[in-house]
Design an enzyme around this catalytic site. Structure first.
Site, short mmCIF file in Angstrom:
data_model
loop_
_atom_site.label_atom_id
_atom_site.label_comp_id
_atom_site.label_asym_id
_atom_site.label_seq_id
_atom_site.Cartn_x
_atom_site.Cartn_y
_atom_site.Cartn_z
N THR A 1 21.00 -5.59 12.92
CA THR A 1 20.89 -7.02 12.62
C THR A 1 19.59 -7.41 11.91
O THR A 1 19.42 -8.57 11.53
CB THR A 1 20.94 -7.83 13.94
OG1 THR A 1 20.12 -7.16 14.89
CG2 THR A 1 22.34 -7.96 14.45
N PRO B 1 34.52 -4.50 15.09
CA PRO B 1 34.80 -4.66 13.65
C PRO B 1 34.11 -5.85 13.04
O PRO B 1 33.83 -6.84 13.71
CB PRO B 1 36.32 -4.91 13.65
CG PRO B 1 36.62 -5.56 14.96
CD PRO B 1 35.57 -5.09 15.94
N LYS C 1 30.89 -0.08 5.06
CA LYS C 1 30.89 -0.03 6.53
C LYS C 1 31.88 -1.06 7.08
O LYS C 1 31.76 -2.25 6.78
CB LYS C 1 29.46 -0.33 7.02
CG LYS C 1 29.31 -0.59 8.49
CD LYS C 1 27.84 -0.84 8.84
CE LYS C 1 27.67 -1.29 10.28
NZ LYS C 1 26.28 -1.66 10.59
N VAL D 1 13.32 3.40 7.74
CA VAL D 1 14.63 3.38 8.41
C VAL D 1 15.27 2.03 8.11
O VAL D 1 14.74 1.26 7.31
CB VAL D 1 14.51 3.61 9.93
CG1 VAL D 1 14.35 5.07 10.26
CG2 VAL D 1 13.39 2.79 10.52
N VAL E 1 -4.64 -3.82 1.60
CA VAL E 1 -5.43 -4.99 1.99
C VAL E 1 -6.35 -4.60 3.14
O VAL E 1 -5.89 -4.11 4.18
CB VAL E 1 -4.50 -6.17 2.37
CG1 VAL E 1 -5.28 -7.28 3.06
CG2 VAL E 1 -3.80 -6.69 1.14
N VAL F 1 8.55 1.65 6.69
CA VAL F 1 9.05 2.23 7.95
C VAL F 1 10.12 3.29 7.67
O VAL F 1 10.31 4.23 8.45
CB VAL F 1 9.53 1.10 8.90
CG1 VAL F 1 10.81 0.46 8.40
CG2 VAL F 1 9.70 1.59 10.32
N ILE G 1 0.08 3.44 3.03
CA ILE G 1 0.68 3.09 4.33
C ILE G 1 2.18 3.39 4.31
O ILE G 1 2.73 3.93 5.26
CB ILE G 1 0.41 1.61 4.68
CG1 ILE G 1 -1.09 1.38 4.89
CG2 ILE G 1 1.20 1.18 5.91
CD1 ILE G 1 -1.47 -0.07 5.13
N LEU H 1 9.80 -6.97 10.07
CA LEU H 1 9.28 -6.44 11.34
C LEU H 1 8.04 -7.21 11.80
O LEU H 1 7.73 -7.23 12.98
CB LEU H 1 8.96 -4.95 11.19
CG LEU H 1 10.18 -4.07 10.85
CD1 LEU H 1 9.76 -2.64 10.56
CD2 LEU H 1 11.21 -4.10 11.99
N SER I 1 0.84 -1.19 0.00
CA SER I 1 0.00 0.00 0.00
C SER I 1 0.88 1.25 0.00
O SER I 1 1.53 1.55 1.01
CB SER I 1 -0.88 -0.01 1.25
OG SER I 1 -1.33 1.28 1.51
C1 LIG Z 1 14.41 2.96 14.42
C2 LIG Z 1 14.78 1.78 13.57
C3 LIG Z 1 16.06 1.66 13.09
C4 LIG Z 1 16.43 0.55 12.31
N1 LIG Z 1 17.72 0.41 11.90
C5 LIG Z 1 18.08 -0.71 11.23
C6 LIG Z 1 19.40 -0.91 10.78
O1 LIG Z 1 20.27 -0.07 10.95
N2 LIG Z 1 19.69 -2.05 10.13
C7 LIG Z 1 18.75 -3.01 9.88
O2 LIG Z 1 19.08 -4.07 9.30
N3 LIG Z 1 17.47 -2.82 10.26
C8 LIG Z 1 17.12 -1.72 10.92
N4 LIG Z 1 15.83 -1.53 11.28
C9 LIG Z 1 14.84 -2.52 10.86
C10 LIG Z 1 14.48 -2.26 9.40
O3 LIG Z 1 13.96 -0.96 9.27
C11 LIG Z 1 13.46 -3.27 8.91
O4 LIG Z 1 13.87 -4.57 9.24
C12 LIG Z 1 13.34 -3.19 7.41
O5 LIG Z 1 13.11 -1.88 6.99
C13 LIG Z 1 12.24 -4.08 6.92
O6 LIG Z 1 10.99 -3.58 7.30
P1 LIG Z 1 9.71 -4.33 6.78
O7 LIG Z 1 9.81 -4.46 5.31
O8 LIG Z 1 9.51 -5.54 7.59
O9 LIG Z 1 8.52 -3.32 7.16
P2 LIG Z 1 8.06 -1.94 6.49
O10 LIG Z 1 9.17 -1.16 5.93
O11 LIG Z 1 7.21 -1.27 7.53
O12 LIG Z 1 7.12 -2.38 5.29
C14 LIG Z 1 5.80 -2.84 5.49
C15 LIG Z 1 5.13 -2.93 4.14
O13 LIG Z 1 3.83 -3.49 4.32
C16 LIG Z 1 2.89 -2.71 3.65
N5 LIG Z 1 1.60 -2.91 4.29
C17 LIG Z 1 1.30 -2.95 5.61
N6 LIG Z 1 -0.03 -3.17 5.79
C18 LIG Z 1 -0.56 -3.28 4.55
C19 LIG Z 1 -1.88 -3.48 4.06
N7 LIG Z 1 -2.93 -3.64 4.87
N8 LIG Z 1 -2.07 -3.51 2.71
C20 LIG Z 1 -1.04 -3.37 1.86
N9 LIG Z 1 0.23 -3.16 2.27
C21 LIG Z 1 0.45 -3.11 3.59
C22 LIG Z 1 3.43 -1.30 3.74
O14 LIG Z 1 2.85 -0.46 2.78
C23 LIG Z 1 4.91 -1.57 3.48
O15 LIG Z 1 5.12 -1.70 2.09
C24 LIG Z 1 15.46 -0.43 12.02
C25 LIG Z 1 14.15 -0.27 12.48
C26 LIG Z 1 13.80 0.80 13.26
C27 LIG Z 1 12.39 0.93 13.76
#
Ligand SMILES: Cc1cc2nc3c(=O)[nH]c(=O)nc-3n(C[C@H](O)[C@H](O)[C@H](O)COP(=O)(O)OP(=O)(O)OC[C@H]3O[C@@H](n4cnc5c(N)ncnc54)[C@H](O)[C@@H]3O)c2cc1C
Length: 505
Positions: free
Chosen positions: A348, A102, A82, A51, A189, A49, A46, A337, A43
Site C-alpha cells: 500500500t 482480488p 498483478k 524495494v 545534503v 531503499v 546514499i 517512507l 544522493s
Molecule cells: C521491505 C519493504 C518492502 C516494501 N514493499 C513494498 C511494496 O510491495 N509496495 C509498495 O508500494 N511499497 C513497498 N515498500 C515501500 C516502498 O519501498 C517505498 O514506499 C518506496 O520505495 C518509496 O521510498 P522513498 O522514496 O520514500 O525512500 P527511498 O527509496 O529510501 O529514497 C530516499 C531518497 O532520499 C535520498 N536521500 C536521503 N538522505 C539524503 C541526503 N541527506 N541528501 C541527499 N539525498 C538524500 C536517497 O538518496 C534516496 O534518493 C516496501 C518497503 C520495504 C522496507
C-alpha cells in the site's frame, strides 16, 4: 492569496526514490505550466531503499493521469500485471490454508452477492461453501497465470496493479520529470538552514552549495531529514499492533510461466513475499527482530526458497512502522517512507504516496498554503494511514498459527484498533457487514468485499452445526453455476506471458 501565486514558488524535493520521482512528476504536471520551479536533490551515495515492487490499482491511475502508456513504461521496468495477493499458511483452519485477495472487477458484482449470502449463512453455522476463491475472477486468473486485461470483446472493467523493478521505475520517472523541466541535482545534503520563524530556508550540500527554496518536500526515506530531524515532527509508532521491523531480500530466477499475483506465505516469525517480474522473482521475508535474529531469518528464507547452498547475496533492511503526526508542517511536506510506513503486506505504500501528493495539489489549488487547508489535509492523510493499518492488523489478529511465540502473541494481541473491533463485532454477531459498515459510518480504505475476503479467507466462522431454519439457505447458491460463470469469464483473458508479449509488439 491565490493558489497561482504559490504555484510559482521554488519547490525543492529532497530524495530521488520512487516517492521523490512520483512527487516530481505529479507537481510538474500540475504546476509546471503555471511557473513552478521544481528541483530534486538526491544522493547517489546514499541510494534508495531498493524495494517496493508491488502496487495496487492506484499506480495505474497515476500513469494514466500522466498520459504514460503501459507499452512505454512496463517493458522498460520489467513490469508484470498483478490480479491481487494470495495469502498462504496464515490460517490453520481446515480448508482455509490459503486465500486470494482480488482487485475488483465488474464481473465480481455478479458473484459477490452469492458469496456474501454463503458467508452470512456460514457465520450462523450453516454448512455451505464460504471460502472466497471460487467466487472471484481474479483468483481464477491468478491460479492459471492469466493477466487481468480482457480480450476486446469482453465488456467488463477489471482493476489491476503491477509488479515492477523499483530502480527501473525510478529511472523511468526521473527521465519523464526532467524532460518536463524538473531540475535534478546529484548531491548529498549535509545541513538544513532554518529561517528565524522556523521555516526551512535552504539545504546545504556536502560540496558547499546552498539550495534555497520556498517550499520543501521531504522524500528522504526512513532518514526523514526534513520533517522529523529538522522540524522535529513527532513519529507515532504502530509497533503495538504491527511487530515486524526488519526484512531480508533475495532474488530468484523467473519461471517459464510468469505468475500474475503476489504470494505472501507465512513463515515462523513473519511472512515472505514472492513478486514475479519479467526477469526475476523478487523475494523477501518481513519479520520481527524481537522474535528472530537476522541470521535465522535469512536462513529460513533461503530454506523456503531452496537457496540454502546458493551464494546469491541477501540484503537486510530495517523498517520503521508508523506515521508522522503531521505530513505537512510549516513549508514542508513529507511523502513516502519519511511520512511513515505500514509494513508491505498489502503493498500500500505507493498508494499512500500517490494519495498524499494528489491531495496536497488539490488542497493548495483550493486554499493556497493557508493553515485551513493544511489542517484538513493532515487529518485526511493520518486517517488514510490508520485505515490501511486496521486492515493489515486484521491479518495478524486472524492468524491461527501456534508454532511460535510470534504467531501466538499476534493472535492474542489485545491492541485492536477501534474500527477493526467494530468490524469484527459485526461479523461475529452475524450482522450484514456491508450494510452495517455504511450504517455505523465505518470508513475504510478497503471495501466490504475486501473485508469479506479477509475474514472468510481465514475461515473466521463458528463450527458448523444443525441450524434451525437452515433450509432457507439450501440451494440458494449453486456452486457449480458460480464455477461455470467464472470459468467462462476467465476464457476471455490470455496468459500473463502473452499479455506481456502484446505490450512489446
Ligand atoms: C521491505 C519493504 C518492502 C516494501 N514493499 C513494498 C511494496 O510491495 N509496495 C509498495 O508500494 N511499497 C513497498 N515498500 C515501500 C516502498 O519501498 C517505498 O514506499 C518506496 O520505495 C518509496 O521510498 P522513498 O522514496 O520514500 O525512500 P527511498 O527509496 O529510501 O529514497 C530516499 C531518497 O532520499 C535520498 N536521500 C536521503 N538522505 C539524503 C541526503 N541527506 N541528501 C541527499 N539525498 C538524500 C536517497 O538518496 C534516496 O534518493 C516496501 C518497503 C520495504 C522496507
Amino acid at each position: 492569496m491565490s493558489a497561482d501565486k504559490h504555484n510559482k514558488q521554488r519547490i525543492v524535493i529532497l530524495g530521488g526514490g520512487t516517492a521523490g520521482w512520483i512527487t516530481a512528476n505529479a507537481l510538474i504536471d500540475a504546476w509546471g505550466e503555471k511557473g513552478a520551479d521544481i528541483s530534486l536533490i538526491e544522493s547517489p551515495a546514499i541510494g534508495t531503499v531498493g524495494v517496493g515492487e508491488g502496487s495496487t490499482p492506484r499506480l495505474k491511475i497515476f500513469f494514466d493521469e500522466l498520459g504514460i502508456e503501459e507499452a512505454e513504461w512496463m517493458p522498460r521496468c520489467n513490469a508484470t500485471y498483478k490480479n491481487g495477493i494470495s495469502f498462504v499458511d496464515w490460517s490453520t483452519r481446515p480448508g482455509f490454508g490459503r486465500y486470494f485477495h482480488p482487485f475488483t472487477s465488474q464481473v465480481d458484482q455478479h458473484t459477490k452477492t452469492a458469496f456474501y449470502l454463503n458467508a452470512y449463512a456460514r457465520r450462523l453455522g450453516v454448512d455451505v461453501h464460504a471460502h472466497p476463491d471460487r467466487f472471484f475472477l481474479g483468483a481464477r486468473l491468478s491460479e492459471n497465470h492469466q493477466g487481468p486485461k480482457p480480450d476486446e470483446n469482453f465488456p467488463f472493467l477489471v482493476e489491476y496493479g503491477y509488479h515492477f523493478d523499483a530502480h527501473l521505475v525510478g529511472e523511468f520517472l526521473q527521465e519523464k520529470a526532467t524532460a518536463r523541466g524538473v531540475k535534478h541535482v546529484a548531491a548529498q545534503v549535509a545541513d538544513v538552514n532554518q529561517s528565524p520563524d522556523g521555516d526551512i530556508a535552504s539545504l546545504l550540500t556536502d560540496d558547499g552549495v546552498t539550495i534555497e527554496g520556498d517550499f520543501f518536500v521531504d522524500c528522504s526515506g526512513f532518514r526523514a531529514t526534513l520533517m522529523q530531524k529538522t522540524l522535529q515532527v513527532p513519529f507515532r509508532s504502530f509497533a503495538e499492533n504491527l511487530f515486524n521491523d526488519s526484512a531480508v531480500v533475495l532474488p530468484t530466477e523467473q519461471r517459464s510461466e510468469i505468475g500474475s499475483q503476489t504470494v505472501s506465505t507465512a513463515l515462523k516469525h513473519g511472512w515472505a513475499w514472492e513478486i514475479p517480474l519479467t526477469q526475476r522473482i523478487g523475494n523477501g521475508y518481513v519479520y520481527a527482530s524481537s522474535f528472530c535474529s537476522d541470521f535465522d531469518a535469512e536462513t529460513e528464507l533461503r530454506t523456503h526458497l531452496g537457496l540454502l547452498d546458493s551464494d546469491v547475496e541477501a540484503r537486510h533492511l530495517k523498517m520503521k512502522v508508523g506515521r508522522v503526526e503531521k505530513h505537512w508542517e510549516r513549508n514542508c511536506l513529507a511523502i513516502g517512507l519519511s511520512q511513515g510506513f505500514i509494513e508491505p503486506l498489502e503493498a500500500t505504500a505507493l498508494n499512500l504516496v500517490c494519495n498524499t501528493v494528489y491531495d496536497f495539489i488539490e488542497t493548495v489549488d483550493r486554499t493556497g498554503f493557508a493553515d485551513e487547508g493544511r489542517n484538513g489535509f493532515n487529518d485526511r492523510i493520518n486517517e488514510s494511514f490508520e485505515k490501511v493499518r486496521d486492515y493489515i492488523v486484521a491479518h495478524y489478529i486472524m492468524n491461527t498459527r501456534d508454532d511460535t511465540d510470534y504467531w501466538r502473541q499476534n493472535g492474542a494481541n489485545t491492541n485492536v484498533p477501534d474500527r477493526l473491533q467494530q468490524i469484527l463485532q459485526i461479523w461475529k454477531s452475524g450482522q450484514n457487514l456491508s450494510q452495517e459498515m455504511e450504517k455505523q459510518q465505518i470508513q475504510s480504505t478497503y471495501t466490504a468485499m475486501s473485508w469479506h475476503c479477509l475474514l472468510a479467507g481465514y475461515g473466521f466462522y463458528p463450527e458448523t452445526r444443525d441450524v434451525q431454519g437452515a433450509e432457507q439457505f439450501a440451494g440458494k447458491v449453486d456452486m457449480a453455476e458460480i464455477d461455470e460463470f467464472v470459468r467462462r469469464c476467465a476464457m476471455n483473458f490470455r496468459s500473463q506471458n502473452e499479455q506481456l508479449q502484446m505490450l512489446r509488439a
